[in-house]
Design an enzyme around this catalytic site. Sequence first.
Site, PDB file in Angstrom:
ATOM      1  N   GLY A  32       0.892  -1.143   0.063  1.00  0.00           N
ATOM      2  CA  GLY A  32       0.000  -0.041  -0.006  1.00  0.00           C
ATOM      3  C   GLY A  32       0.960   1.304   0.004  1.00  0.00           C
ATOM      4  O   GLY A  32       1.982   1.117   0.148  1.00  0.00           O
ATOM      5  N   GLY A  35       2.019   5.683   4.334  1.00  0.00           N
ATOM      6  CA  GLY A  35       1.085   6.290   5.348  1.00  0.00           C
ATOM      7  C   GLY A  35      -0.377   5.476   5.236  1.00  0.00           C
ATOM      8  O   GLY A  35      -1.177   5.991   5.776  1.00  0.00           O
ATOM      9  N   SER A  36      -0.230   4.669   4.609  1.00  0.00           N
ATOM     10  CA  SER A  36      -1.579   3.908   4.309  1.00  0.00           C
ATOM     11  C   SER A  36      -1.882   3.206   5.713  1.00  0.00           C
ATOM     12  O   SER A  36      -3.150   2.812   6.073  1.00  0.00           O
ATOM     13  CB  SER A  36      -1.677   2.878   3.135  1.00  0.00           C
ATOM     14  OG  SER A  36      -0.534   1.883   3.136  1.00  0.00           O
ATOM     15  N   GLY A  37      -0.848   2.641   6.385  1.00  0.00           N
ATOM     16  CA  GLY A  37      -1.154   2.164   7.697  1.00  0.00           C
ATOM     17  C   GLY A  37      -0.478   0.670   7.722  1.00  0.00           C
ATOM     18  O   GLY A  37      -0.740  -0.028   8.514  1.00  0.00           O
ATOM     19  N   LYS A  38       0.628   0.427   6.811  1.00  0.00           N
ATOM     20  CA  LYS A  38       1.105  -0.940   6.675  1.00  0.00           C
ATOM     21  C   LYS A  38       1.858  -1.217   7.961  1.00  0.00           C
ATOM     22  O   LYS A  38       1.688  -2.425   8.326  1.00  0.00           O
ATOM     23  CB  LYS A  38       2.079  -1.018   5.344  1.00  0.00           C
ATOM     24  CG  LYS A  38       1.526  -0.651   3.972  1.00  0.00           C
ATOM     25  CD  LYS A  38       2.553  -0.896   3.118  1.00  0.00           C
ATOM     26  CE  LYS A  38       3.744   0.134   3.030  1.00  0.00           C
ATOM     27  NZ  LYS A  38       3.287   1.698   3.084  1.00  0.00           N
ATOM     28  N   SER A  39       2.706  -0.594   8.318  1.00  0.00           N
ATOM     29  CA  SER A  39       3.405  -0.677   9.682  1.00  0.00           C
ATOM     30  C   SER A  39       2.518  -0.845  10.922  1.00  0.00           C
ATOM     31  O   SER A  39       2.626  -1.718  11.665  1.00  0.00           O
ATOM     32  CB  SER A  39       4.534   0.396   9.880  1.00  0.00           C
ATOM     33  OG  SER A  39       5.214   0.530   8.645  1.00  0.00           O
ATOM     34  N   SER A 106       5.748  -1.976  -2.251  1.00  0.00           N
ATOM     35  CA  SER A 106       5.899  -2.965  -3.413  1.00  0.00           C
ATOM     36  C   SER A 106       4.780  -2.529  -4.390  1.00  0.00           C
ATOM     37  O   SER A 106       3.868  -3.146  -4.436  1.00  0.00           O
ATOM     38  CB  SER A 106       5.426  -4.245  -2.788  1.00  0.00           C
ATOM     39  OG  SER A 106       4.456  -4.412  -1.742  1.00  0.00           O
TER      40      SER A 106
HETATM   41  N1  LIG Z   1      10.227   8.298  -3.402  1.00  0.00           N
HETATM   42  C1  LIG Z   1       9.975   7.288  -2.348  1.00  0.00           C
HETATM   43  N2  LIG Z   1       8.721   6.730  -2.615  1.00  0.00           N
HETATM   44  C2  LIG Z   1       8.182   5.812  -1.588  1.00  0.00           C
HETATM   45  N3  LIG Z   1       8.685   6.031  -0.419  1.00  0.00           N
HETATM   46  C3  LIG Z   1       9.715   6.520  -0.095  1.00  0.00           C
HETATM   47  C4  LIG Z   1      10.506   7.530  -1.114  1.00  0.00           C
HETATM   48  N4  LIG Z   1      11.522   7.918  -0.553  1.00  0.00           N
HETATM   49  C5  LIG Z   1      11.601   7.589   0.650  1.00  0.00           C
HETATM   50  N5  LIG Z   1      10.538   6.893   0.968  1.00  0.00           N
HETATM   51  C6  LIG Z   1       9.978   6.291   2.176  1.00  0.00           C
HETATM   52  O1  LIG Z   1      10.533   4.800   1.916  1.00  0.00           O
HETATM   53  C7  LIG Z   1       9.489   3.738   2.591  1.00  0.00           C
HETATM   54  C8  LIG Z   1       9.204   2.929   1.452  1.00  0.00           C
HETATM   55  O2  LIG Z   1      10.159   1.902   1.391  1.00  0.00           O
HETATM   56  P1  LIG Z   1       9.963   0.598   0.862  1.00  0.00           P
HETATM   57  O3  LIG Z   1      11.150  -0.225   0.890  1.00  0.00           O
HETATM   58  O4  LIG Z   1       8.551   0.078   1.270  1.00  0.00           O
HETATM   59  O5  LIG Z   1       9.578   0.843  -0.733  1.00  0.00           O
HETATM   60  S1  LIG Z   1       9.456  -0.271  -2.013  1.00  0.00           S
HETATM   61  O6  LIG Z   1       8.493  -1.319  -1.830  1.00  0.00           O
HETATM   62  O7  LIG Z   1      10.600  -0.607  -2.480  1.00  0.00           O
HETATM   63  O8  LIG Z   1       8.616   0.311  -3.140  1.00  0.00           O
HETATM   64  C9  LIG Z   1       8.205   4.692   2.877  1.00  0.00           C
HETATM   65  O9  LIG Z   1       7.924   4.158   4.189  1.00  0.00           O
HETATM   66  P2  LIG Z   1       6.451   3.880   4.441  1.00  0.00           P
HETATM   67  O10 LIG Z   1       5.785   5.284   4.602  1.00  0.00           O
HETATM   68  O11 LIG Z   1       6.311   3.281   5.606  1.00  0.00           O
HETATM   69  O12 LIG Z   1       5.716   3.179   3.369  1.00  0.00           O
HETATM   70  C10 LIG Z   1       9.033   6.158   2.783  1.00  0.00           C
HETATM   71  O13 LIG Z   1       9.037   6.341   4.216  1.00  0.00           O
HETATM   72  N1  LIG Z   2      -7.468   2.626  11.660  1.00  0.00           N
HETATM   73  C1  LIG Z   2      -6.200   2.932  11.543  1.00  0.00           C
HETATM   74  N2  LIG Z   2      -5.071   1.908  11.247  1.00  0.00           N
HETATM   75  C2  LIG Z   2      -4.056   1.961  10.926  1.00  0.00           C
HETATM   76  N3  LIG Z   2      -3.516   3.134  11.136  1.00  0.00           N
HETATM   77  C3  LIG Z   2      -4.106   4.206  11.185  1.00  0.00           C
HETATM   78  C4  LIG Z   2      -5.543   4.068  11.561  1.00  0.00           C
HETATM   79  N4  LIG Z   2      -6.069   5.387  11.603  1.00  0.00           N
HETATM   80  C5  LIG Z   2      -4.965   6.188  11.795  1.00  0.00           C
HETATM   81  N5  LIG Z   2      -3.736   5.720  11.441  1.00  0.00           N
HETATM   82  C6  LIG Z   2      -2.526   6.316  11.427  1.00  0.00           C
HETATM   83  O1  LIG Z   2      -2.053   6.193   9.973  1.00  0.00           O
HETATM   84  C7  LIG Z   2      -0.575   6.326  10.224  1.00  0.00           C
HETATM   85  C8  LIG Z   2      -0.066   5.232   9.380  1.00  0.00           C
HETATM   86  O2  LIG Z   2       1.510   5.330   9.098  1.00  0.00           O
HETATM   87  P1  LIG Z   2       2.193   3.840   8.972  1.00  0.00           P
HETATM   88  O3  LIG Z   2       1.754   2.927   9.610  1.00  0.00           O
HETATM   89  O4  LIG Z   2       3.455   4.285   9.205  1.00  0.00           O
HETATM   90  O5  LIG Z   2       1.917   3.826   7.586  1.00  0.00           O
HETATM   91  P2  LIG Z   2       2.866   3.052   6.354  1.00  0.00           P
HETATM   92  O6  LIG Z   2       3.504   1.876   6.899  1.00  0.00           O
HETATM   93  O7  LIG Z   2       2.031   2.308   5.302  1.00  0.00           O
HETATM   94  O8  LIG Z   2       3.656   3.914   5.877  1.00  0.00           O
HETATM   95  C9  LIG Z   2      -0.099   6.098  11.501  1.00  0.00           C
HETATM   96  O9  LIG Z   2       0.179   7.350  12.067  1.00  0.00           O
HETATM   97  C10 LIG Z   2      -1.691   5.566  12.406  1.00  0.00           C
HETATM   98  O10 LIG Z   2      -1.412   5.942  13.620  1.00  0.00           O
END
Ligand SMILES: Nc1ncnc2c1ncn2[C@@H]1O[C@H](COP(=O)(O)OS(=O)(=O)O)[C@@H](OP(=O)(O)O)[C@H]1O
Ligand SMILES: Nc1ncnc2c1ncn2[C@@H]1O[C@H](COP(=O)(O)OP(=O)(O)O)[C@@H](O)[C@H]1O
Length: 205
Positions: A32, A35-39, A106
């Site tokens: 996803g 910021g979608s909420g994967k972690s 991904s």
């Molecule tokens: N250009 C760009 N696009 C997307 N994301 C970026 C980029 N630069 C840095 N970041 C940070 O890197 C995290 C994503 O890394 P991933 O290893 O999950 O990416 S991928 O699966 O290889 O596409 C991603 O973390 P998440 O927010 O947890 O998804 C970002 O914090």
């Molecule tokens: N229902 C929910 N489930 C998961 N995350 C949520 C929810 N509502 C709000 N959030 C917030 O959304 C953000 C998602 O961030 P994160 O888990 O780091 O996403 P990702 O790993 O996809 O980048 C967190 O700050 C989390 O607290």
Amino acid sequence: MTDNIVWQQHHTSRAQRAELFGHRSGVIWFTGLSGSGKSTVANALEQALAARGFHTYLLDGDNVRHGLCADLGFSAEDRTENLRRVGAVSGLMVDAGLLVLSAFISPYRSQRALVRSLVPEQSFLEVYIATPLAICEQRDVKGLYQKARKGEISHFTGISDPYEAPENPDLVIDTSSTELSDSIEQLLQLLAERGWIKAAQSTTL
Ligand SMILES: Nc1ncnc2c1ncn2[C@@H]1O[C@H](COP(=O)(O)OS(=O)(=O)O)[C@@H](OP(=O)(O)O)[C@H]1O
Ligand SMILES: Nc1ncnc2c1ncn2[C@@H]1O[C@H](COP(=O)(O)OP(=O)(O)O)[C@@H](O)[C@H]1O
């Protein structure tokens, strides 16, 4: 590259490890937007599984990119190599008997097909965290969307780089309309339906 490398057979099998741990192994793959909420969801699921006595490990994009994949950026080629390494590590961890949770953007279908191919058959579940881009951008947990909009980050998924939604995921969760506790309930239910955990283990502790 593997021309002169001979595959070594190990004496301890995956089945033996499953018996030792008391549960099967496999990968729950979260895909996803940033910021979608994967972690958040993967962390909460790992806690729920640990509380039930499962042996788990969480692989997360941000963390892996500090070590194993510190040499890689965000071009399509680098993302593919990032995910190939993570897929290979996930496969090893499955062999080691763990329930692996992998949280990576991904973004390409071909990349997710690649990681699936690196894990034993029937041991891969795809969970699409389908939170809309507008919500992810509004959350902007790390301030990256703002930077991407200003052109300070190139190849940013959803803004200046593509995200191909899964066509046939095992579960879809939109965290903008699903409470975290409900997401975990749905995931435990899925694991029970697929026989990865027992039905009794899918209920609230
Ligand atoms: N250009 C760009 N696009 C997307 N994301 C970026 C980029 N630069 C840095 N970041 C940070 O890197 C995290 C994503 O890394 P991933 O290893 O999950 O990416 S991928 O699966 O290889 O596409 C991603 O973390 P998440 O927010 O947890 O998804 C970002 O914090
Ligand atoms: N229902 C929910 N489930 C998961 N995350 C949520 C929810 N509502 C709000 N959030 C917030 O959304 C953000 C998602 O961030 P994160 O888990 O780091 O996403 P990702 O790993 O996809 O980048 C967190 O700050 C989390 O607290």
